[in-house]
Design an enzyme around this catalytic site. Sequence first.
Site, mmCIF file in Angstrom:
data_model
loop_
_atom_site.group_PDB
_atom_site.id
_atom_site.type_symbol
_atom_site.label_atom_id
_atom_site.label_comp_id
_atom_site.label_asym_id
_atom_site.label_seq_id
_atom_site.Cartn_x
_atom_site.Cartn_y
_atom_site.Cartn_z
ATOM 1 N N ASP A 105 0.830 -1.199 0.000
ATOM 2 C CA ASP A 105 0.000 0.000 0.000
ATOM 3 C C ASP A 105 0.868 1.254 0.000
ATOM 4 O OD1 ASP A 105 -2.154 1.667 0.143
ATOM 5 O OD2 ASP A 105 -2.517 1.356 2.277
ATOM 6 N N CYS A 114 -5.883 -1.415 -11.902
ATOM 7 C CA CYS A 114 -5.558 -1.334 -10.483
ATOM 8 C C CYS A 114 -6.763 -0.677 -9.826
ATOM 9 C CB CYS A 114 -4.248 -0.577 -10.255
ATOM 10 S SG CYS A 114 -4.081 0.952 -11.189
ATOM 11 N N SER A 115 -6.599 0.477 -9.227
ATOM 12 C CA SER A 115 -7.755 1.200 -8.702
ATOM 13 C C SER A 115 -8.147 2.330 -9.642
ATOM 14 C CB SER A 115 -7.461 1.754 -7.305
ATOM 15 O OG SER A 115 -8.605 2.371 -6.764
ATOM 16 N N ALA A 116 -7.183 3.219 -9.924
ATOM 17 C CA ALA A 116 -7.448 4.315 -10.856
ATOM 18 C C ALA A 116 -7.159 3.929 -12.299
ATOM 19 C CB ALA A 116 -6.615 5.535 -10.478
ATOM 20 N N GLY A 117 -6.355 2.896 -12.482
ATOM 21 C CA GLY A 117 -6.049 2.444 -13.835
ATOM 22 C C GLY A 117 -4.939 3.222 -14.509
ATOM 23 N N ILE A 118 -4.027 3.835 -13.713
ATOM 24 C CA ILE A 118 -2.924 4.573 -14.332
ATOM 25 C C ILE A 118 -1.570 4.298 -13.661
ATOM 26 C CG2 ILE A 118 -4.375 6.443 -15.219
ATOM 27 C CD1 ILE A 118 -3.537 8.140 -12.841
ATOM 28 N N GLY A 119 -1.531 4.069 -12.359
ATOM 29 C CA GLY A 119 -0.265 3.913 -11.648
ATOM 30 C C GLY A 119 0.345 2.527 -11.820
ATOM 31 N N ARG A 120 -0.143 1.573 -11.066
ATOM 32 C CA ARG A 120 0.354 0.195 -11.162
ATOM 33 C C ARG A 120 0.052 -0.396 -12.536
ATOM 34 N NH1 ARG A 120 -1.899 -1.849 -5.207
ATOM 35 N NH2 ARG A 120 -1.444 0.103 -4.135
ATOM 36 N N GLN A 167 2.340 7.132 -12.237
ATOM 37 C CA GLN A 167 2.014 8.342 -11.492
ATOM 38 C C GLN A 167 3.183 9.012 -10.796
ATOM 39 O OE1 GLN A 167 -1.376 6.343 -9.332
ATOM 40 N NE2 GLN A 167 -2.283 8.356 -9.561
#
Length: 608
Positions: free
Chosen positions: A505, A539-545, A583
Site C-alpha cells: 500500500d 488497479c484502482s485508478a487504472g494509471i499507476g500500477r 504516477q
Amino acid sequence: MFSLLSTGCFSGDSDHFLAIHQRKSGKPVFIYHHVQSVEKSLDSDSQKIYKHNFHSSSHAKISNLHPAIIVKSAFPRRAYDPSLNLLAMTAQEPEVENLPIPATNVIVVALQMDVNKLNITLLRIFRQGVAAALGLLPQQIHINRLIGKKNCVEMFVSPTNRKPGISDALPSEEVLRSLNINVLHQSLSQFGITEVSPEVLYRLKEKIQFSLQQDKEKKQEIHLSPIPLQTTRSEYKTANRMVQPEQAPKVVNVIVDPQGQCVPEIKPPLSASPSPFKMKPVGLQERRGSNVSLTLDMSSLGNVEPFVAVPTPREKVAMEYLQSASRVLTRQQLRDTVACSHLLQTEFMEIPMNFVDPKEIAIPSHGTKNRYKTILPNPLSRVCLKPKNPADSLSTYINANYIRGYGGKEKSFIATQGPMINTVNDFWQMVWQEDSPVIVMITKLKEKNEKCVLYWPEKRGIYGKVEVLIKDVQECENYTVRNLTLKQGSQSQNVKHYWYTSWPDHKTPYSAQPLLQLMLDVEEDRMASAGRGPVIVHCSAGIGRTGCFIATAIGCHQLKEEGVVDALSIVCQLRVDRGGMIQTSEQYEFVHHALSLYESRLSAEAVQ
C-alpha cells in the site's frame, strides 16, 4: 583531525554537507560534495580560508575544530528546512534576466526560503520544478527578478522559439491555467512555496486536517476566499509593477482530498459572487494526490459565459513532447541508469501528465461511472461499449482506454479503473465485447479505502447479459489465477484472471521479480490466444500500477527484439493513450529496475 582533498571535498558520504567551525576565522565553512562533480566552498570568503588552511597539494589538515557543531544534512529535503540555505551561500551570481516584462506576463512565487541566498544551482532546480508543474520545457521558464523585500521570485514563461534577450513572454493568466500545484509542491517542497500569483497572491495551505467522522456527520461546507495583496497605490506605479489593480482577481480552485491534502489550482475569473467552493458530499471517492477533490457549485456563480475549449501553448508543447521524446538505452546504459535515481526523477518530472478535462467528454452524468473525478479516459482512445439503447449515450461509457503495445500495435492492452458497484456489468460487457483472453488485477479490494469491488462470483454469477463461471482457482506465491468461462446465449469465451496482491500500500514493491514473473505468465497466455482481443489491466485508478505493468511488458518486448529499450518513449506513448500513466517517479524507477532484471535474465540465457 580531518583529512580533506585539496579541492575542498569531503571524502566520505556524498550528497551531504559538512559544517566546519574554525576558531580563528569565527565563521563556518560549508563544503558540499556531489557524486559527479566537486563543488566549491559555499562560504563567500572560502577562498581566503582555503589559502590560510590548505598547504598540501593533495591533502590538508585542519585542527582546532569544534566536533559538537559538525552538521551532516541530506539534500534534497522533503519539507522546507532553513538549513537548505547552506547551499545558497555562494559567490556565484543567480541566473536572472532583468527584462522589462509586462505585468500581465509576470508570475510571482513567494518562498519561505531566503531568495537573496538562491544561487545558480538552486535556481536551475527551481526552474525544472516549475516546468514540470506547468508541463513545459525547462528552457521556457525564466527567472526575471529576485524580490528580497517580499521574498518572492519573479518569473515569466516564453514560447519554445524565443530568441535570447528578447522579452517575449506568454500571458501569466493563460500559463497558470495549466499549473499543477500538486506537482509543484512535490518537486519543490524544499523551497517552502507559500504563494503563487499572476496579480493577486493567494495563500496556499499544504495540509488541512479534517476529522472524517465529523465530516460524515455534518457534511461540512468549506469556503475559501482569495487573499488580496496588501500594497499601496504607489507600488502600482513602479516601472516593473507586478500587479494590475484594474483587473478582476483570479480564483483559486482549492482542492482538499480525504487524506487532508490541500491542492490549489488557479483558474480564470468567473464571477465576483461569494466563494462557490464546497466540500463535496459523501459519494464518489477521490484519488489520493489528485488535482481535484472539491466540487464547484456553479449555481452560486450566476450567469457565466459558456466554456470554450481552446488548446493552450502548454497543451501544444506537451503533445509535441509526448510524441517526440526518446532516450534509447543499450543494455549497459540501462544498468547504469538504474543506479542514478536522481536522473530518472528529473526525467520523469519533465513528462507531461496529459490529464483529460471533464468538459472534453460530452456524455451527461459520466461522472457517476468514474471512481476518481480527475482520472478520466482519453476521448480519442476511449473504449465505447455497444449501447443497449442508441439514445442512451451513458450506456456506451466506461472509464477505459485502448493502449498501444510494442511497435505501436493498436489495442494491445486496455487500461481501466477498478470496477465500482454500478460499473461491474459494464466491465464484464467490455470483457465479452473485446474478446479479452486475460484480465490482470493489480490491487487489493481495500487499502485504507475501497480500491475495487469484488466483481467476480465465487462459482457462478450473471452480470447483465454475461454469465461468469469459475472453473478453477490456483494460489501462487504472489498472485491468484482463476480460469473463467464467460457465456452469452449459445456462445462462450475462456478468460484467465490474475489477481496480483503483493504490491504494498502506497509504495512500490521491494523487488521487481514478482511483477516480472506475472508479466511473463500473462505474455505466455497472450501468445497462446493469438487472434483474440487486448489484455485488460486495472488497479484502482487504472494509471499507476497499471502503467507500470504495461510499460514493463512493452519494454521487455523491445529488449528481447532489439536489445535496447526506450522507457521514456514508452511512458510518453502510454500517456498519449491514457493521461497520467505511471504516477510517480518511484514507479518510473521501478519500471527501470524491472527492465534491468529482465535484461540480466536475457544475458544469462545467452551465456547458457
